[in-house]
Design a protein around this motif. Structure first.
Motif, PDB file in Angstrom:
ATOM      1  N   LEU A   1       0.828  -1.210   0.000  1.00  0.00           N
ATOM      2  CA  LEU A   1       0.000   0.000   0.000  1.00  0.00           C
ATOM      3  C   LEU A   1       0.859   1.256   0.000  1.00  0.00           C
ATOM      4  O   LEU A   1       0.508   2.269  -0.625  1.00  0.00           O
ATOM      5  N   ARG A   2       1.998   1.199   0.664  1.00  0.00           N
ATOM      6  CA  ARG A   2       2.905   2.358   0.656  1.00  0.00           C
ATOM      7  C   ARG A   2       3.453   2.585  -0.755  1.00  0.00           C
ATOM      8  O   ARG A   2       3.638   3.735  -1.176  1.00  0.00           O
ATOM      9  N   LYS A   3       3.707   1.521  -1.492  1.00  0.00           N
ATOM     10  CA  LYS A   3       4.175   1.649  -2.875  1.00  0.00           C
ATOM     11  C   LYS A   3       3.130   2.374  -3.727  1.00  0.00           C
ATOM     12  O   LYS A   3       3.469   3.224  -4.562  1.00  0.00           O
ATOM     13  N   ILE A   4       1.872   2.020  -3.507  1.00  0.00           N
ATOM     14  CA  ILE A   4       0.804   2.678  -4.248  1.00  0.00           C
ATOM     15  C   ILE A   4       0.790   4.171  -3.922  1.00  0.00           C
ATOM     16  O   ILE A   4       0.741   5.018  -4.819  1.00  0.00           O
ATOM     17  N   GLU A   5       0.864   4.491  -2.639  1.00  0.00           N
ATOM     18  CA  GLU A   5       0.798   5.889  -2.221  1.00  0.00           C
ATOM     19  C   GLU A   5       1.975   6.684  -2.794  1.00  0.00           C
ATOM     20  O   GLU A   5       1.801   7.816  -3.276  1.00  0.00           O
ATOM     21  N   GLU A   6       3.157   6.089  -2.760  1.00  0.00           N
ATOM     22  CA  GLU A   6       4.343   6.785  -3.268  1.00  0.00           C
ATOM     23  C   GLU A   6       4.220   7.103  -4.758  1.00  0.00           C
ATOM     24  O   GLU A   6       4.706   8.135  -5.222  1.00  0.00           O
ATOM     25  N   ARG A   7       3.564   6.232  -5.494  1.00  0.00           N
ATOM     26  CA  ARG A   7       3.431   6.458  -6.941  1.00  0.00           C
ATOM     27  C   ARG A   7       2.201   7.292  -7.282  1.00  0.00           C
ATOM     28  O   ARG A   7       2.190   8.051  -8.263  1.00  0.00           O
ATOM     29  N   PHE A   8       1.166   7.183  -6.480  1.00  0.00           N
ATOM     30  CA  PHE A   8      -0.113   7.818  -6.788  1.00  0.00           C
ATOM     31  C   PHE A   8      -0.117   9.309  -6.441  1.00  0.00           C
ATOM     32  O   PHE A   8      -0.703  10.117  -7.162  1.00  0.00           O
ATOM     33  N   ILE A   9       0.544   9.690  -5.353  1.00  0.00           N
ATOM     34  CA  ILE A   9       0.512  11.096  -4.922  1.00  0.00           C
ATOM     35  C   ILE A   9       1.126  12.034  -5.975  1.00  0.00           C
ATOM     36  O   ILE A   9       0.541  13.089  -6.265  1.00  0.00           O
ATOM     37  N   PRO A  10       2.260  11.691  -6.586  1.00  0.00           N
ATOM     38  CA  PRO A  10       2.771  12.584  -7.635  1.00  0.00           C
ATOM     39  C   PRO A  10       1.777  12.759  -8.791  1.00  0.00           C
ATOM     40  O   PRO A  10       1.681  13.849  -9.371  1.00  0.00           O
ATOM     41  N   PHE A  11       1.052  11.721  -9.144  1.00  0.00           N
ATOM     42  CA  PHE A  11       0.023  11.824 -10.183  1.00  0.00           C
ATOM     43  C   PHE A  11      -1.071  12.794  -9.748  1.00  0.00           C
ATOM     44  O   PHE A  11      -1.507  13.648 -10.539  1.00  0.00           O
ATOM     45  N   LEU A  12      -1.518  12.684  -8.500  1.00  0.00           N
ATOM     46  CA  LEU A  12      -2.542  13.604  -8.001  1.00  0.00           C
ATOM     47  C   LEU A  12      -2.044  15.048  -8.030  1.00  0.00           C
ATOM     48  O   LEU A  12      -2.808  15.981  -8.328  1.00  0.00           O
ATOM     49  N   ASP A  13      -0.754  15.243  -7.756  1.00  0.00           N
ATOM     50  CA  ASP A  13      -0.197  16.598  -7.782  1.00  0.00           C
ATOM     51  C   ASP A  13      -0.246  17.177  -9.199  1.00  0.00           C
ATOM     52  O   ASP A  13      -0.550  18.367  -9.395  1.00  0.00           O
ATOM     53  N   ILE A  14       0.063  16.339 -10.198  1.00  0.00           N
ATOM     54  CA  ILE A  14      -0.019  16.798 -11.588  1.00  0.00           C
ATOM     55  C   ILE A  14      -1.462  17.156 -11.936  1.00  0.00           C
ATOM     56  O   ILE A  14      -1.729  18.202 -12.548  1.00  0.00           O
ATOM     57  N   CYS A  15      -2.404  16.293 -11.537  1.00  0.00           N
ATOM     58  CA  CYS A  15      -3.822  16.541 -11.821  1.00  0.00           C
ATOM     59  C   CYS A  15      -4.299  17.825 -11.136  1.00  0.00           C
ATOM     60  O   CYS A  15      -5.037  18.626 -11.729  1.00  0.00           O
ATOM     61  N   ARG A  16      -3.864  18.039  -9.928  1.00  0.00           N
ATOM     62  CA  ARG A  16      -4.265  19.242  -9.197  1.00  0.00           C
ATOM     63  C   ARG A  16      -3.739  20.495  -9.912  1.00  0.00           C
ATOM     64  O   ARG A  16      -4.464  21.485 -10.076  1.00  0.00           O
ATOM     65  N   ALA A  17      -2.513  20.425 -10.365  1.00  0.00           N
ATOM     66  CA  ALA A  17      -1.894  21.585 -11.004  1.00  0.00           C
ATOM     67  C   ALA A  17      -2.553  21.913 -12.340  1.00  0.00           C
ATOM     68  O   ALA A  17      -2.588  23.081 -12.752  1.00  0.00           O
ATOM     69  N   HIS A  18      -3.108  20.903 -13.011  1.00  0.00           N
ATOM     70  CA  HIS A  18      -3.687  21.112 -14.344  1.00  0.00           C
ATOM     71  C   HIS A  18      -5.213  21.019 -14.321  1.00  0.00           C
ATOM     72  O   HIS A  18      -5.845  20.965 -15.381  1.00  0.00           O
ATOM     73  N   HIS A  19      -5.801  21.007 -13.121  1.00  0.00           N
ATOM     74  CA  HIS A  19      -7.263  20.959 -12.968  1.00  0.00           C
ATOM     75  C   HIS A  19      -7.857  19.754 -13.718  1.00  0.00           C
ATOM     76  O   HIS A  19      -8.888  19.859 -14.392  1.00  0.00           O
ATOM     77  N   THR A  20      -7.175  18.625 -13.586  1.00  0.00           N
ATOM     78  CA  THR A  20      -7.603  17.385 -14.242  1.00  0.00           C
ATOM     79  C   THR A  20      -8.312  16.496 -13.233  1.00  0.00           C
ATOM     80  O   THR A  20      -7.767  16.227 -12.150  1.00  0.00           O
ATOM     81  N   ALA A  21      -9.513  16.054 -13.565  1.00  0.00           N
ATOM     82  CA  ALA A  21     -10.236  15.117 -12.708  1.00  0.00           C
ATOM     83  C   ALA A  21      -9.708  13.709 -12.949  1.00  0.00           C
ATOM     84  O   ALA A  21      -9.018  13.432 -13.952  1.00  0.00           O
ATOM     85  N   ILE A  22     -10.029  12.788 -12.031  1.00  0.00           N
ATOM     86  CA  ILE A  22      -9.623  11.393 -12.215  1.00  0.00           C
ATOM     87  C   ILE A  22     -10.832  10.492 -12.005  1.00  0.00           C
ATOM     88  O   ILE A  22     -11.822  10.866 -11.372  1.00  0.00           O
ATOM     89  N   ARG A  23     -10.733   9.306 -12.603  1.00  0.00           N
ATOM     90  CA  ARG A  23     -11.696   8.249 -12.275  1.00  0.00           C
ATOM     91  C   ARG A  23     -10.930   7.050 -11.758  1.00  0.00           C
ATOM     92  O   ARG A  23     -10.008   6.571 -12.426  1.00  0.00           O
ATOM     93  N   ILE A  24     -11.292   6.600 -10.575  1.00  0.00           N
ATOM     94  CA  ILE A  24     -10.787   5.334 -10.046  1.00  0.00           C
ATOM     95  C   ILE A  24     -11.734   4.268 -10.579  1.00  0.00           C
ATOM     96  O   ILE A  24     -12.857   4.121 -10.108  1.00  0.00           O
ATOM     97  N   GLY A  25     -11.287   3.532 -11.605  1.00  0.00           N
ATOM     98  CA  GLY A  25     -12.172   2.605 -12.298  1.00  0.00           C
ATOM     99  C   GLY A  25     -11.761   1.166 -12.098  1.00  0.00           C
ATOM    100  O   GLY A  25     -10.803   0.682 -12.707  1.00  0.00           O
ATOM    101  N   VAL A  26     -12.486   0.458 -11.234  1.00  0.00           N
ATOM    102  CA  VAL A  26     -12.181  -0.939 -10.925  1.00  0.00           C
ATOM    103  C   VAL A  26     -12.980  -1.842 -11.858  1.00  0.00           C
ATOM    104  O   VAL A  26     -14.185  -1.658 -12.023  1.00  0.00           O
ATOM    105  N   ASN A  27     -12.315  -2.817 -12.455  1.00  0.00           N
ATOM    106  CA  ASN A  27     -12.982  -3.841 -13.250  1.00  0.00           C
ATOM    107  C   ASN A  27     -12.822  -5.188 -12.562  1.00  0.00           C
ATOM    108  O   ASN A  27     -11.709  -5.557 -12.158  1.00  0.00           O
ATOM    109  N   HIS A  28     -13.909  -5.908 -12.449  1.00  0.00           N
ATOM    110  CA  HIS A  28     -13.861  -7.254 -11.870  1.00  0.00           C
ATOM    111  C   HIS A  28     -12.848  -8.123 -12.610  1.00  0.00           C
ATOM    112  O   HIS A  28     -12.137  -8.933 -12.012  1.00  0.00           O
ATOM    113  N   GLY A  29     -12.753  -7.917 -13.923  1.00  0.00           N
ATOM    114  CA  GLY A  29     -11.872  -8.758 -14.722  1.00  0.00           C
ATOM    115  C   GLY A  29     -10.407  -8.429 -14.603  1.00  0.00           C
ATOM    116  O   GLY A  29      -9.575  -9.149 -15.163  1.00  0.00           O
ATOM    117  N   SER A  30     -10.050  -7.345 -13.902  1.00  0.00           N
ATOM    118  CA  SER A  30      -8.630  -6.992 -13.811  1.00  0.00           C
ATOM    119  C   SER A  30      -8.205  -6.725 -12.370  1.00  0.00           C
ATOM    120  O   SER A  30      -7.327  -5.908 -12.121  1.00  0.00           O
TER     121      SER A  30
END
Length: 623
Positions: free
Chosen positions: A141-170
């Protein structure tokens, strides 16, 4: 259990926070947004612009594009510019799998980026068994957080929304090993990312949980809604049944799953995934949304939830079987005598003849007749004929002897009167009808009233429509039945039409709806994706060839997938899989086991048919 965010009987939208996606907002009091996804190669700027604009002109409010690599992500800039130059401000959504760096790039040029928790940081699935200690799991879970937070920072800076999209098949191997291949695991896969968003105060988040199995999809979203409420999260929800297929089966399956959630006010944006041109998805989604939102402000239904009912983990209501209805038996299909009589695998269990005795009577067919001509029907040789009583004829039920009787009821009938009648007549099957603006809520309310009173008579859900359009009826009926079937309240289905449609149309629709809800199998099921820029073979022609060769194999489930994103995972829910492996290359699966790799496309369908024939021959040869 608690359904504090849900009123089972009165339609109202779930309260969701507002998310900004480019020129539009979703959630809150905003309309339920309709969207689709291109099937063109994302490096083909002109092709993507043209297809996106067809989606927009059809009524699409967001357009999603697959974004496999950095080159495709960079080209979103050109696609976006092309659409804007033509006067459209519709937001673009980048669809990312396997490569978090691509998500970082896409966030610069798209108004929203969809990431898949199953493959954002976790490696591609190998369906291996691995035990994690609590500390090892926390490290993941820490690995996820370390990689995910920089992405959120980019999205915040560019006013980009995100979708957390879970698929049963993946789902990732990590989630599958800790939680199993379960709705609970699907929800936790989503929550791991949402907790980081909340911790980082990143609010422009949309959530989706999808599956090709409508039961899994609906239960997972219900569990997610409850978990969000528990953790004080209120993000908007995107609805869809993934790999629904095409034609009427794809539409009915989508309507069952999406309708079951829209009926409870769940959903802020919808995509109907069909293996067709993407603009064909838009009117289907629009009809489903309008079918429920028009119920807002309806007359109050004073229903009371039965305390033994669990909305999060529904089971089939316990009933005493009456003939072949109720108990542990599959739901029956009833049609009204009108035009062509259904035959074959979609021959109805019962035909209602009303007050008119048919010229020809089939002694093997079940019939339902108005109680005052029941004796005449029996005298004419209808051995399997049973009387039906309107509500005001309850006093006459004791005067007619029959091992099965039908009683028409709707919520609002004086409970003391009808419950006394049902207790006195355990041979009675209830035909539950409603003329209320929110028929789903009213029909639920009647059955909950029966459950609270402890009566166990089976219930057939009856729906009346007036249309000359079979596609419209199929969507409306499937949507109305979704929640009732998922709640376990349905022992039978009776669809009626006061328009030009025939009994055969009604039977076809009813059987397809029951199959879409996994309640009764009457034909082959195809789990096929809509295709996208990742699909490297002729998906639609292939689907047609496979259907033509296998549509007689009742009960078989065949998955037809454009690529590996969901392919192997969805094979757990299919008997056989046909999955794109590369340019004009296909791999074949028996459930999740790959049995042939990289077959040339022009040979792959024949290989699939040979595999099915071989397995069936071996099965028949076994004692």
């Amino acid at each position: 259990m608690s359904t504090s965010v849900i009123d089972l009987f009165n339609y109202r939208r779930r309260a969701a926070s507002v998310v900004h996606v480019g020129a539009i907002d979703m959630g809150g009091d905003n309309p339920i947004r309709i969207q689709s996804m291109t099937t063109t190669n994302t490096n083909d700027t002109d092709g993507c612009v043209a297809q996106a604009e067809r989606i927009i002109r059809a009524g699409g409010e967001l357009v999603r594009l697959t974004t496999q690599g950095s080159r495709e992500a960079e080209n979103l800039k050109n696609i976006n510019a092309g659409i804007r130059a033509d006067g459209y401000d519709t937001p673009l959504v980048a669809d990312i799998h396997f490569n978090p760096h691509v998500a970082d790039v896409a966030a610069l040029y798209a108004e929203k980026v969809r990431i898949n928790p199953g493959n954002y940081v976790d490696p591609a699935r190998k369906f291996i068994h691995q035990e994690y200690t609590d500390e090892e799991y926390a490290q993941e879970l820490r690995k996820i957080e370390e990689r995910f937070i920089p992405f959120l920072d980019i999205c915040r800076a560019h006013h980009t929304a995100i979708r957390i999209g879970v698929n049963h098949g993946s789902l990732s191997d990590r989630i599958r090993n800790r939680y199993g291949d379960t709705p609970e695991g699907i929800v936790e896969s989503c929550m791991e990312f949402l907790r980081i968003c909340k911790k980082q105060h990143f609010d422009d988040v949309v959530i989706s949980i999808k599956a090709s199995n409508t039961v899994v999809m609906v239960q997972s979203v219900r569990l997610l809604v409850a978990q969000l409420d528990k953790e004080d999260m209120h993000y908007p929800l995107h609805l869809g049944v993934t790999e629904a297929g095409e034609g009427e089966d794809g539409r009915i399956k989508s309507a069952v799953g999406i309708g079951a959630l829209l009926a409870d006010g769940i959903g802020d944006t919808v995509r109907v995934s069909l293996s067709e041109e993407p603009e064909a998805e838009i009117p289907v989604a629009r009809r489903l949304v309008d079918h429920f939102t028009c119920r807002e402000g309806h007359q109050l239904i004073p229903g009371q939830m039965y305390e033994g009912f669990d909305w999060l983990h529904p089971t089939r209501r316990k009933t005493q079987a009456v003939g072949n209805i109720g108990g542990s038996q599959v739901p029956v299909v009833i049609v009204s005598q009108k035009g062509d009589v259904p035959q074959g695998d979609t021959r109805s269990d019962y035909i209602y003849v009303g007050a008119t005795i048919p010229d020809e009577i089939d002694p093997t067919q079940g019939y339902i007749a108005d109680f005052n001509i029941y004796a005449d029907m029996k005298a004419r040789g209808a051995a399997r004929c049973y009387p039906i009583f309107p509500t005001n004829a309850m006093p006459f039920m004791g005067m007619i002897h029959s091992e099965m009787k039908f009683l028409v009821l709707q919520f609002g009938t004086p409970a003391e009167e009808y419950l006394s009648c049902l207790r006195a007549h355990p041979e009675a099957v209830v035909v539950c009808m409603s003329n209320h603006a929110n028929r789903t809520g009213a029909q639920r309310a009647l059955v909950h009233e029966m459950m609270a009173a402890g009566v166990t008579n089976p219930v057939v859900m009856a729906q009346m429509y007036r249309t000359d359009s079979k596609p419209d009826l199929q969507l409306d009926a499937a949507a109305d039945m979704g929640a009732l079937m998922m709640d376990g309240l349905t022992d039978g289905l009776w669809i009626m039409d006061d328009g030009a449609l025939t009994a055969a149309d009604m039977a076809d629709t009813a059987f397809a709806i029951l199959q879409a809800a996994r309640l009764r199998v009457s034909k082959t099921e195809y789990i096929s994706c809509p295709g996208c820029g990742r699909t490297l073979y002729d998906l639609r022609t292939t689907i047609a060839r496979i259907k033509e060769a296998t549509n007689h194999l009742k009960g078989l489930k065949i998955g037809i997938m454009g690529c590996i994103v969901n392919g192997p995972g969805e094979m757990a829910d299919a008997d056989y899989g046909y999955v794109g492996a590369g340019v004009n290359r296909v791999s074949l699966y028996r459930r999740q086991e790959c049995v042939e790799k990289n077959i040339p496309e022009d040979e792959a369908v024949d290989h699939l048919l040979a595999l099915i024939r071989s397995d069936r021959q071996q099965g028949e040869a076994q004692p």
